[in-house]
Design a protein around this motif. Sequence first.
Motif, PDB file in Angstrom:
ATOM      1  N   ALA A   1      12.287  49.269  38.783  1.00  0.00           N
ATOM      2  CA  ALA A   1      12.243  49.268  37.212  1.00  0.00           C
ATOM      3  C   ALA A   1      10.734  49.868  37.075  1.00  0.00           C
ATOM      4  N   GLY A   2       9.869  49.303  37.744  1.00  0.00           N
ATOM      5  CA  GLY A   2       8.403  49.589  37.196  1.00  0.00           C
ATOM      6  C   GLY A   2       7.675  50.906  38.000  1.00  0.00           C
ATOM      7  N   SER A   3       6.655  50.820  38.343  1.00  0.00           N
ATOM      8  CA  SER A   3       6.067  51.996  38.717  1.00  0.00           C
ATOM      9  C   SER A   3       5.709  51.961  40.531  1.00  0.00           C
ATOM     10  N   VAL A   4       5.582  52.962  41.006  1.00  0.00           N
ATOM     11  CA  VAL A   4       5.459  53.149  42.505  1.00  0.00           C
ATOM     12  C   VAL A   4       4.318  53.713  42.892  1.00  0.00           C
ATOM     13  N   GLY A   5       3.694  53.396  44.018  1.00  0.00           N
ATOM     14  CA  GLY A   5       2.476  54.092  44.513  1.00  0.00           C
ATOM     15  C   GLY A   5       2.815  55.395  45.283  1.00  0.00           C
ATOM     16  N   ASN A   6       1.774  55.651  46.114  1.00  0.00           N
ATOM     17  CA  ASN A   6       2.259  57.137  46.798  1.00  0.00           C
ATOM     18  C   ASN A   6       3.001  57.334  47.824  1.00  0.00           C
ATOM     19  N   ASP A   7       3.260  58.625  47.993  1.00  0.00           N
ATOM     20  CA  ASP A   7       4.028  59.093  49.422  1.00  0.00           C
ATOM     21  C   ASP A   7       5.504  58.395  49.087  1.00  0.00           C
ATOM     22  N   THR A   8       6.199  58.805  48.086  1.00  0.00           N
ATOM     23  CA  THR A   8       7.358  58.145  48.006  1.00  0.00           C
ATOM     24  C   THR A   8       8.186  59.262  48.461  1.00  0.00           C
ATOM     25  N   ALA A   9       9.396  58.754  49.353  1.00  0.00           N
ATOM     26  CA  ALA A   9      10.275  59.745  49.585  1.00  0.00           C
ATOM     27  C   ALA A   9      10.000  60.793  50.732  1.00  0.00           C
ATOM     28  N   THR A  10       8.985  60.451  51.365  1.00  0.00           N
ATOM     29  CA  THR A  10       8.668  61.467  52.345  1.00  0.00           C
ATOM     30  C   THR A  10       9.707  61.873  53.198  1.00  0.00           C
ATOM     31  N   PHE A  11       9.750  63.081  53.722  1.00  0.00           N
ATOM     32  CA  PHE A  11      10.912  63.634  54.719  1.00  0.00           C
ATOM     33  C   PHE A  11      12.449  63.168  54.049  1.00  0.00           C
ATOM     34  N   MET A  12      12.502  62.831  52.721  1.00  0.00           N
ATOM     35  CA  MET A  12      13.688  62.326  52.366  1.00  0.00           C
ATOM     36  C   MET A  12      15.183  63.426  53.075  1.00  0.00           C
ATOM     37  N   ASN A  13      16.260  62.948  53.306  1.00  0.00           N
ATOM     38  CA  ASN A  13      17.362  63.727  53.883  1.00  0.00           C
ATOM     39  C   ASN A  13      18.556  63.548  52.770  1.00  0.00           C
ATOM     40  N   GLY A  14      18.515  62.427  52.220  1.00  0.00           N
ATOM     41  CA  GLY A  14      19.815  62.252  51.285  1.00  0.00           C
ATOM     42  C   GLY A  14      19.518  60.961  50.701  1.00  0.00           C
ATOM     43  N   GLY A  15      20.430  60.566  49.687  1.00  0.00           N
ATOM     44  CA  GLY A  15      20.021  59.414  48.813  1.00  0.00           C
ATOM     45  C   GLY A  15      19.540  59.634  47.549  1.00  0.00           C
ATOM     46  N   THR A  16      19.344  58.355  46.690  1.00  0.00           N
ATOM     47  CA  THR A  16      18.590  58.585  45.489  1.00  0.00           C
ATOM     48  C   THR A  16      17.812  57.504  45.350  1.00  0.00           C
ATOM     49  N   ILE A  17      16.663  57.784  44.626  1.00  0.00           N
ATOM     50  CA  ILE A  17      15.583  57.099  44.302  1.00  0.00           C
ATOM     51  C   ILE A  17      15.372  57.133  42.799  1.00  0.00           C
ATOM     52  N   ILE A  18      15.297  56.066  42.125  1.00  0.00           N
ATOM     53  CA  ILE A  18      15.294  56.150  40.509  1.00  0.00           C
ATOM     54  C   ILE A  18      13.982  55.171  40.278  1.00  0.00           C
TER      55      ILE A  18
ATOM     56  N   TRP B   1      10.438  62.641  61.579  1.00  0.00           N
ATOM     57  CA  TRP B   1      10.924  63.745  60.644  1.00  0.00           C
ATOM     58  C   TRP B   1      12.265  63.433  59.779  1.00  0.00           C
ATOM     59  N   ARG B   2      12.850  62.153  60.101  1.00  0.00           N
ATOM     60  CA  ARG B   2      14.071  61.901  59.458  1.00  0.00           C
ATOM     61  C   ARG B   2      13.970  60.832  58.451  1.00  0.00           C
ATOM     62  N   GLY B   3      13.788  60.989  57.087  1.00  0.00           N
ATOM     63  CA  GLY B   3      13.340  59.949  56.390  1.00  0.00           C
ATOM     64  C   GLY B   3      14.602  59.241  55.795  1.00  0.00           C
ATOM     65  N   MET B   4      14.498  58.874  54.537  1.00  0.00           N
ATOM     66  CA  MET B   4      15.854  58.173  53.889  1.00  0.00           C
ATOM     67  C   MET B   4      17.092  59.151  53.806  1.00  0.00           C
ATOM     68  N   GLN B   5      18.187  58.699  54.467  1.00  0.00           N
ATOM     69  CA  GLN B   5      19.357  59.415  54.633  1.00  0.00           C
ATOM     70  C   GLN B   5      20.398  59.200  53.457  1.00  0.00           C
ATOM     71  N   GLY B   6      20.373  57.949  53.099  1.00  0.00           N
ATOM     72  CA  GLY B   6      21.452  57.931  51.932  1.00  0.00           C
ATOM     73  C   GLY B   6      21.105  56.563  51.266  1.00  0.00           C
ATOM     74  N   GLY B   7      22.063  56.130  50.302  1.00  0.00           N
ATOM     75  CA  GLY B   7      21.931  54.790  49.667  1.00  0.00           C
ATOM     76  C   GLY B   7      21.303  55.154  48.241  1.00  0.00           C
ATOM     77  N   VAL B   8      20.649  53.964  47.463  1.00  0.00           N
ATOM     78  CA  VAL B   8      20.150  54.228  46.475  1.00  0.00           C
ATOM     79  C   VAL B   8      19.162  53.000  46.481  1.00  0.00           C
ATOM     80  N   ILE B   9      17.948  53.427  45.733  1.00  0.00           N
ATOM     81  CA  ILE B   9      16.649  52.632  45.605  1.00  0.00           C
ATOM     82  C   ILE B   9      16.525  52.706  44.148  1.00  0.00           C
ATOM     83  N   ARG B  10      16.441  51.744  43.511  1.00  0.00           N
ATOM     84  CA  ARG B  10      16.210  51.326  41.999  1.00  0.00           C
ATOM     85  C   ARG B  10      14.833  50.366  41.858  1.00  0.00           C
TER      86      ARG B  10
END
Lengths: 568, 266
Positions: free
Chosen positions: B155-172, B144-153
């Motif tokens: 350029a293209g597309s992504v599949g399903n279930d991105t950032a489940t249970f995200m707690n912090g950080g950035t996804i672009i 239940w503790r997903g991404m806590q910090g940092g950056v994911i970038r």
Amino acid sequence: MSEFLIKNGFVFDPLQGIKGDRMEIAVRDGKIVETGALRHPETIDASGMTVMGGGIDIHAHVVGPKVNVGRLFRPEDKLFKSPLKRCSRMEMGFSVPSTFKAGYDYARMGYVFVNEAAMPPLHSPHVHEEIRDTPIIDNAAMPVFANNWFTLEYLKNHEIENNAAYTAWLLRATRGFAIKAVNPGGTEAWGWGLNCENVHDPVPYFDITPAEIIKGLIETNEHLGLPHSVHLHCNNLGNPGNYTDTLDSLKLAEGYTPKNNFGREQVLHATHLQFHSYGGDSWGNFESRAPEVIDYVNSHDNITIDIGQVTLDETTTMTADGPFEHHLRALNNLKWANTDVELETAAGVVPYIYSPKVKVCTIQWAVGLELALLSKDLMRTFVSTDHPNAGPFTRYPRVITWLMSRAARDATMKTFKWLEKTIDATSIDSIDRELDLYEIAQMTRAGPAMALGISNTYGGLAPGMDADIAIYPLNPENMPSDPAEIEKAFSRCAWLLKDGVVTVRDGEVLTEPAKRTVWVDVNVPENAQVQRDIYEHFLRHYSVNLDNYSLFEEHLFNPRVIEVDTTQ
Amino acid sequence: MKTVILTMTNPPELYLEGQNITPDAFAGKTAAEIAAIDVWEGKLKSPLGKYFTVEGNGGATAADTKIILRGDCSRLKRVGQQMTAGEIVIEGDADMYIGGWMKGGKIHVKGNVDSFCGLAMEGGELIIDGNAGHHLGSSPRGEWRGMQGGVIRVAGSVGNDTATFMNGGTIIIGGDADIHVSTHAEGGTVIIKGNAKGRVGGQMVKGNIYVFGKIENPLPGFQHIGEVEEEVDGTKARFIHYIGDLGERHPVSRGKPVYGNIYTRV
């Protein structure tokens, strides 16, 4: 034929009153014998080491359906926490270890007997299958009675003999060991969305109170003369202000005396008492009432307890106290699993993090230690973490270290965020007592063996007993000044002999001697009324047929039967 | 900074578990010692040198070590898992779990990656020039503790279930996202420059999601509360602001309930 002679060790055996004497222990064919009986023994040199009987865990949840639910729904408990394969089977997990890891870890700590604290009778085949899969350690399992419809109905009408006949039948049907009571009446009340928070709250529909259930179970137990007493998990677990309910429960044992042939001296074992010794009326003014509770226990000889020490880890709570787990889910918003077991019981599983940054958790930590350190009779006060509820059993060495060293307690307390508030709400800071190895042997071996009624076989080093011997690399004449050394010594024993077989050497498991399932077979007079009741209930209410309910012989692994005859 | 160049000369028949390919494991080692590090192909353990030629020595510390992976790495998993510092460049495609449980440093994948990349990331940077698979920056199963910090970038597309249970950080995400974004999130920011398919922010308690394109099937648990102008990843634009997920519990801070936010570009 194998013979061993353990020489030069400091022997601690509270069952015989041996306090660190240097003496020889002789082993022949899996039993402890007089040294004169040996012919060509292999010598084990235990010089500078502590020799004790094999450890006994009176209360842990290591096998059975709710443990398995914990394993299934906590895959993250295994993430990067599985040691490399060293023994013959894969070890996984932390708070809900695989069966193999449980067996190996207990062996490394020098333990040989573990009492599974709650067996849902309907799922006893699963319990026994997991017992078979848990290597090395001997297991017993206690079926839960205090929310069972049969028990509730017999006790409502005060039919002790009928309840005794039913109890004997269920112990045999499930190959069970003792009478376990979890939140008497409350778990059943939960079927109506209710709970029994006090021993005088009536159970809906059954029109009986938890007090009547507990007294009835004690009477049943003494009527049968079982090896162990009633094993009680009190009502209103884990809530602020529950110590009054706990005292109300303990007072129910007043006036009862033990009747048995197994050396047991108590009529009630109150388990994980740490969870039942809280004051205050909210989480804001939550405080320890351990001194009041342990004072009561100190002055009443017919009660034993285990502490249920919080170890400040991330763990998985699991109990047959269904309403409590539902309540806990609302407190921490984590995932939750729950089930109702037909006419018998219920259970729930919730992950929990005991953090040194949370005031309630650090007070809970202090409560467990207060119970042990303020106890006047450590033959009646045992080490447990209610594994895995307050912490995993692999932390027993750390619990022992906290009990043996004020410095270890202080070092842990320094990590608390709310240290001042924890000290204000408890008496832990005013206690300087440090237990010695003899007292640790009482709390982890001799005491639990006496309370379980198995002290003729386990927990000591007298001739005739099983040759279960743990040797720890600790010199009582020169104890390490660093408490971490004590923890290390109790984590990985230098030697473990199980049934006279060298099982662990220098903390590594070498062999897996055959383990046993210990159960109690009670012979009672034939009781047509109870037989008819069982038949009727299975016909009308159970989802399984009576013939499919009792454990099949093939589920029972390497049994050791304790016979009790009440017909004479 | 010292550079270690790994060139895939003998691609595995199965998939290669590369959790030991991190600056932390390479630091302080010579090329020969690096070639002797264990990797697993299925259940078989082999030295790294069986699959790669190794050029260059590792730096004194992880932060001083840069790893460049060349050749066909599309069957190489878990590169940079649990890394704390340093840099990894993969000059092509990679497989699953790249940068999982990463704590610091930088990973740059010049091609596509498969699923579970940036899993439970705590810090650092994960840059993917191509597309990513499912469960990008998500929590490990059961956790239940997903991404806590940092950056994911990406350029293209992504599949399903991105950032489940995200707690912090950035996804672009430069392109589109499939279903389920920031499910159960309790913090963090997801920026989708393209479109999102649906079920965005389901059971979200806290955190922000910016969608520059359209949400094909918005969830009914979100409430429209107005328009705001914000600068997102260097772009200043007007967004429609929704709060939710109203079906979920919401903590109260300074007397006001905290909600998750979804912003879609006007």
